[in-house]
Design an enzyme around this catalytic site. Structure first.
Site: not given
Ligand code: PLP
Length: 349
Positions: A33, A245
């Protein structure tokens, strides 16, 4: 001269095999994702090729991923309308059902569809409650078009190994489910810390990209993204002169500084504090003053460097994204996901 994110193919392969070693009895659903956690879907072939399934949040992501692979794609948000259901079917996605409103929609499918039922075991974000879960199982029971592939849940505190919520969620999950349906619970932190949470499918995300979910450096993962940028200028600041800044940093002695061509417009965190390490010619040097949109300034008094030298912001053996995240009051996840489109991405071995 431009900031660059180099995506290591060998590190991706190494991290995926680290997952396989930790859970040899489970299938791997790799989380890609948010454009593979900011690493770009087009640059993570070792994950796409070696995983059993791939998961994304949204249909738009599934569409891009489908152009790259025939593997099963799990759609984590599921579908909310006939249109979305048709799109998911056309892309051959498995859909998550996590909200009771989605149950009827899926039950009306005219084509065969793979479903993952997500239950809420205590995180109270997405997931069906116990009674809704039983209704869902009933609704799909005699429907030959709905294949319930798996029941899943998600930990709220897996990165805090001793947090009591981990055990209570696992107990709830074990009470609600049995091995008549395949099961999935573990994210990266659980894969690395809880053998009782592995079940049939594991769902690694951040560890694939070589970042520890515990925010520490000790793990046998290899960083995948190396973020680098060139030194654009070097100058000497006199005692009492300020830099950047807001003039938040003032030299208490004559100091050599380097101006680096990266800033928050590239995804380097604006909240990085004075002292955040930057790796220049193998040495860690402290950030000084505020991060601006295109530039940061670094104290190079203790090293030799010249204009054009390329420095590492994170992702080599001396400096991890987790370290920079800690200095910036955030997590490695946010840093790698936030690298902007101005940065030039490339594949390296
Ligand atoms: C993003 C996600 C993961 C992975 O989590 P990590 O901490 O990056 O390993 C697992 N399960 C779901 C449902 C997620 O949305």
């Amino acid at each position: 001269m431009q900031a660059t994110a180099s995506i290591s193919q060998s590190a991706l392969a190494h991290n995926l095999s680290a997952v396989r070693q930790s859970c040899s009895g489970s299938k791997i659903v790799s989380m890609v994702k948010a454009d593979a956690y900011g690493h770009h879907l087009t640059l993570v072939d070792p994950i796409i090729d070696e995983s059993d399934l791939l998961a994304v949040s949204e249909l738009s992501e599934a569409q891009k991923l489908r152009e790259k692979t025939d593997k099963p794609i799990l759609l984590l948000s599921g579908v909310y309308s006939q249109d979305e259901l048709q799109s998911a079917l056309a892309l051959d996605c498995h859909v998550v059902v996590h909200e009771k409103e989605q149950i009827n929609l899926i039950a009306q499918t005219k084509q065969r569809i793979g479903v993952w039922i997500k239950i809420d075991t205590g995180m109270h974000r997405l997931g069906l409650l116990a009674n809704e879960y039983h209704e869902c199982i009933e609704a799909f029971k005699n429907n030959t078009l709905v294949d319930v592939e798996c029941v899943m849940s998600h930990f709220a505190c897996a990165d805090e190994i001793d947090h009591p919520t981990n055990e209570s969620q696992l107990n709830e999950f074990n009470q609600l489910t049995d091995d008549s349906i395949k099961r999935s619970m573990a994210n990266s932190a659980a894969i690395l810390s809880n053998k009782n949470a592995l079940f049939d499918f594991v769902r690694p995300g951040i560890m694939l990209y070589g970042i520890s979910p515990f925010g520490t450096d000790e793990s046998n993962l290899k960083p995948v993204m190396k973020l680098s940028a060139p030194i654009l200028s070097i100058k000497t600041i006199q005692t009492g002169e300020s830099v950047g800044y807001g003039a938040t940093w003032t030299a208490n002695k004559k100091t050599n500084i380097a101006i680096i061509g990266i800033g928050y417009g590239d995804g380097y965190p604006r909240h990085a504090k004075n002292g955040t390490p930057v790796c220049i010619n193998g040495e860690l040097c402290p950030l000084i003053g505020r991060v601006s949109m295109d530039l940061i300034c670094v104290n190079i008094d203790s090293i030799t460097a010249k204009v054009g030298d390329v420095v590492t912001l994170w992702g080599n053996e001396k400096l991890s994204a987790e370290t920079v995240a800690t200095w910036s009051d955030t997590i490695g996840y946010e840093l790698v996901t936030g690298v902007s489109s101005r940065v030039s991405f490339n594949k390296v071995l």
